[in-house]
Design an enzyme around this catalytic site. Structure first.
Site, mmCIF file in Angstrom:
data_model
loop_
_atom_site.group_PDB
_atom_site.id
_atom_site.type_symbol
_atom_site.label_atom_id
_atom_site.label_comp_id
_atom_site.label_asym_id
_atom_site.label_seq_id
_atom_site.Cartn_x
_atom_site.Cartn_y
_atom_site.Cartn_z
ATOM 1 C CD GLU A 1 10.310 52.089 19.589
ATOM 2 O OE1 GLU A 1 9.850 51.249 20.339
ATOM 3 O OE2 GLU A 1 11.020 52.195 18.681
ATOM 4 C CG ASN B 1 10.733 35.141 32.768
ATOM 5 O OD1 ASN B 1 10.191 35.793 33.652
ATOM 6 N ND2 ASN B 1 11.839 35.288 31.997
ATOM 7 N N GLY B 2 6.613 33.661 30.967
ATOM 8 C CA GLY B 2 5.565 33.009 30.107
ATOM 9 C C GLY B 2 4.208 33.269 30.364
ATOM 10 C CE LYS C 1 16.566 45.729 22.903
ATOM 11 N NZ LYS C 1 16.147 46.699 21.782
ATOM 12 C CG HIS D 1 -3.906 57.663 -3.611
ATOM 13 N ND1 HIS D 1 -4.670 57.881 -4.778
ATOM 14 C CD2 HIS D 1 -2.644 57.585 -4.075
ATOM 15 C CE1 HIS D 1 -3.581 57.788 -5.634
ATOM 16 N NE2 HIS D 1 -2.619 57.819 -5.341
ATOM 17 N NE ARG E 1 14.429 39.859 29.441
ATOM 18 C CZ ARG E 1 14.594 38.969 28.644
ATOM 19 N NH1 ARG E 1 15.691 39.068 28.041
ATOM 20 N NH2 ARG E 1 13.531 38.256 28.156
ATOM 21 C CD GLU F 1 13.148 51.771 12.935
ATOM 22 O OE1 GLU F 1 12.006 51.252 12.910
ATOM 23 O OE2 GLU F 1 14.028 51.776 13.787
ATOM 24 C CB CYS G 1 8.870 38.212 32.868
ATOM 25 S SG CYS G 1 7.202 38.675 32.893
ATOM 26 C CD1 TRP H 1 6.563 45.125 30.459
ATOM 27 C CD2 TRP H 1 5.098 43.822 29.294
ATOM 28 N NE1 TRP H 1 5.905 45.762 29.462
ATOM 29 C CE2 TRP H 1 4.917 44.670 28.710
ATOM 30 C CE3 TRP H 1 4.214 42.588 29.094
ATOM 31 C CZ2 TRP H 1 4.226 45.133 27.746
ATOM 32 C CZ3 TRP H 1 3.412 42.611 28.083
ATOM 33 C CH2 TRP H 1 3.330 43.938 27.318
ATOM 34 C CE LYS I 1 13.258 52.951 17.334
ATOM 35 N NZ LYS I 1 13.659 51.835 16.585
HETATM 36 C C1 F6R Z 1 11.138 49.128 18.156
HETATM 37 C C2 F6R Z 1 11.518 47.638 18.553
HETATM 38 C C3 F6R Z 1 10.502 46.777 18.316
HETATM 39 C C4 F6R Z 1 11.319 45.241 17.680
HETATM 40 C C5 F6R Z 1 10.311 44.189 17.851
HETATM 41 C C6 F6R Z 1 10.957 42.887 17.293
HETATM 42 O O1 F6R Z 1 12.307 50.137 18.519
HETATM 43 O O2 F6R Z 1 12.756 47.530 19.062
HETATM 44 O O3 F6R Z 1 9.718 47.151 17.112
HETATM 45 O O4 F6R Z 1 12.124 45.401 16.631
HETATM 46 O O5 F6R Z 1 9.637 43.998 19.303
HETATM 47 O O6 F6R Z 1 12.041 42.486 18.121
HETATM 48 P P1 F6R Z 1 12.993 41.468 17.950
HETATM 49 O O7 F6R Z 1 13.923 42.177 16.933
HETATM 50 O O8 F6R Z 1 13.765 41.306 19.177
HETATM 51 O O9 F6R Z 1 12.355 40.316 17.415
#
Ligand code: F6R
Length: 610
Positions: free
Chosen positions: A490, A99-100, A605, A506, A27, A483, A2, A74, A487
């Site tokens: 997601e 927010n929260g 985000k 395994h 976000r 990673e 949010c 959100w 990527k």
């Molecule tokens: C994936 C991604 C998330 C963040 C995770 C932690 O592309 O961006 O997995 O890495 O939500 O976020 P931060 O680094 O902001 O604590």
């Protein structure tokens, strides 16, 4: 997640609110709304979907005012509906954005129902609006009513409130979620993220936990948790407008992938200038702390966790210190055996991730007071709660999928490794010079990896129709495989899993058939021959291989084995260079599938809820 923006001015603030909400879109959100006080009435417009739809509705309803608040939601409590979108209004008089999460909202709801309030939404937020209204109705002014109300809330909040009974001011409060006040000339602002107001002002006050504030056009007053007025420092934000604009790129993710040589160069600038790994870059007491520690514990989530997993290989091999890496949401609920001689390192792009913050608090509560935050957002909550800080200089990261934040985190962790190694007698002057030289060449090597984009586009077209993919790596490249899989899943929604290549036999080998593409990160390191054998295991089962390797690995193409060569082996920094092709592969596969690359479904985000 949010986002909040609010403004009080002599001009029409509606365009300010709309622009602010658009800057907060990155976000992640699923509905948006604004409320204004105009002509002694509170008016509101809310829509599910994009801010642009809400903007059109506000235009149609002729919204103009000099006092207003806005929100991107959100969904957590209650579905994605217009009725659950913020702002929430009490008795047609008071509007609030939040927010929260309010943990005791059910008890508060019971109490407010008994007091005669009715509820229109399923949110936890609506209780706050009614609670403030309740105190206002008892004769308190808006600020005092807010201060009384927040004392009764359990949980996390950033709140902004306006009321038609008090049209000359806005009040706000913060606990557990970021909130800042922006200082203008004859106008003032509130926002959850500086990017929301940066085109109006760069002068900001970051509210502290428990603070409340009152904004008029001319003045801002901040009060601490005890209610005493308190001066707070004014910061000048250096967030660049360019980093918030798309420029010639199609997506922020594409822009941010291509910004990596610059982001890395900025992050290492101070080290390269000094030509030395200097502990002072982590904070005043860093040298004493670093000398004294006997182990490292890394805490993070998602991509930041994978940065931590990579760093474990470096910290153990180069600095000779035991290193554990935990997912923050697991660590915070585990019965951890504390070690006060351990350096607690949190990694967070946003500096706001709730699980990482809570894991840090838990680690400290166990007597582990030596804490370091690696973060990309100055003055965010996690670095503020840590003794030492290293800021990555990636610039604002807008795409939900982390790219430049990840590679700059890796750079920061490598600098930490070398600094620890030096202080623990594991890095002599010659070795230090070698590491510095490797860092100096890194932006160039990353640029070479970016130049592979046309070849990766061709691969991505073969990936786009697939349902599943496997990623393999070994040693320090295993986290890069993780990673790469994250990527891909997601942003393209292709189901992808990563395994250490030696683990294949395994279990996961059972999944391999001609329909399963297998991506392998296989640079020329000491495990290359082992990876080659693992590749044979896959080929023998008809799996199609896509191998990222470097120039000097002598890997040859053959039927079902496709090879892309990254630049010459860059030694210990190889995982950073190999992060680039997996980012590009995910980006182009998503593009080919037509997904919303910068705002993938269901994701946000900054993850400020549990
Ligand atoms: C994936 C991604 C998330 C963040 C995770 C932690 O592309 O961006 O997995 O890495 O939500 O976020 P931060 O680094 O902001 O604590």
């Amino acid at each position: 997640m949010c986002g909040i923006v609010g403004a009080i001015a002599d001009r029409d603030v509606v365009p300010v609110l709309i622009e602010g909400l658009k800057r907060l879109e990155y976000r992640g959100y699923d509905s948006a709304g604004i409320a204004i006080v105009a002509e002694e009435a509170v008016r509101r417009v809310r829509r599910t979907g994009r801010v642009a739809e809400m903007e059109a509705a506000a235009g149609a309803e002729d919204f103009h005012a000099s006092l207003g608040i806005g929100h991107t939601r959100w969904a957590t409590h209650g579905g994605v509906t217009e009725g659950n979108a913020h702002p929430h209004i009490s008795h047609g008089e008071l509007a609030l954005v939040h927010n929260g999460i309010i943990e005791n909202h059910e008890q508060q709801r019971e109490r407010l129902l008994a007091l005669g309030y009715t509820f229109e939404s399923q949110t936890d937020t609506e209780v706050i609006a009614h609670l403030i209204h309740h105190y206002q109705s008892q004769g308190h002014d808006l600020l005092v009513a807010l201060q009384h109300a927040v004392k009764e809330l359990d949980g996390a909040y950033a709140i902004a409130v306006i009321s038609k009974r008090d049209p000359q001011r806005m009040v706000c409060a913060r606990m557990g979620c970021p909130l800042l006040v922006g200082l203008g000339e004859g106008e003032n602002f509130v926002a959850s993220d500086v990017s929301a107001i940066v085109s109006a002002t760069r002068r900001v006050i970051f509210l502290e936990e428990g603070d409340t504030a009152e904004l008029t056009r001319e003045q801002v007053r901040v009060f601490d948790a005890s209610g005493a007025e308190i001066p707070r420092d004014v910061h000048v934000s250096d967030v660049s407008l360019a980093s918030l604009e798309l420029g010639p790129y199609r997506h922020f993710m594409q822009k941010e992938i291509h910004e990596q040589p610059r982001a890395i160069a900025d992050t290492i600038e101070a080290i390269i200038d000094r030509n030395s790994f200097v502990s002072a870059m982590f904070g005043e007491n860093a040298e004493d702390i670093f000398r004294d520690i006997e182990a490292v514990q890394i805490l993070a989530c998602g991509t930041s966790y994978y940065a931590g997993l990579t760093a474990r290989y470096w910290i153990e091999a180069i600095a000779g210190l035991p290193c554990a890496v935990d997912i923050a949401s697991e660590y915070r609920y585990r019965q951890v055996v504390a070690n006060p001689k351990q350096l607690i390192v949190t990694i967070s792009q946003s500096g706001e991730t709730l699980d990482t913050m809570e894991a840090l608090k838990y680690a400290k509560s166990l007597g582990q007071q030596r804490t370091l935050s690696i973060c990309n957002v100055p003055e965010s909550a996690i670095p503020r709660a840590s003794e030492l800080v290293f800021y990555t200089r990636a610039g604002a990261e807008i795409g939900v999928a982390s790219t430049k934040a990840f590679t700059t985190q890796l750079v920061a962790l490598f600098v930490l490794t070398c600094t620890l190694a030096k202080l623990h007698g594991r890095l002599d002057a010659e070795q230090e010079a070698e590491m510095l030289e490797a860092l100096r060449h890194l932006p160039g090597s990353v640029q070479h990896a970016l130049n592979l984009e046309p070849q990766i586009v061709a691969w991505s077209e073969r990936f786009a129709p697939k349902q599943h993919a496997l990623f393999l790596g070994r040693g320090v490249h295993y986290p890069i495989a993780l990673e790469g899989a994250l990527k891909l899943k997601e942003i393209s929604y292709i189901h992808a899993e990563a395994y250490p290549a030696g683990e294949l036999k395994h279990g996961p080998l059972a999944l391999v058939d001609a329909a399963m593409p297998v991506v392998v990160i296989a640079p020329n390191d000491k495990l290359l021959e082992k990876v080659k054998s693992n590749i044979q295991e896959v080929r023998a089962r008809g799996g199609e291989m896509f191998v990222f390797t470097d120039q000097d690995s002598h890997f040859s193409e053959s039927e079902g084995v496709h090879v892309i060569r990254t630049p010459r082996h860059v030694g210990v920094l190889s995982p950073i260079v190999h992060a680039i092709p997996v980012q590009l592969l995910a980006y182009h596969a998503a593009l080919a599938r037509g997904t919303d690359v910068d705002k993938p479904r269901n994701l946000a985000k900054s993850v400020t809820v549990e």
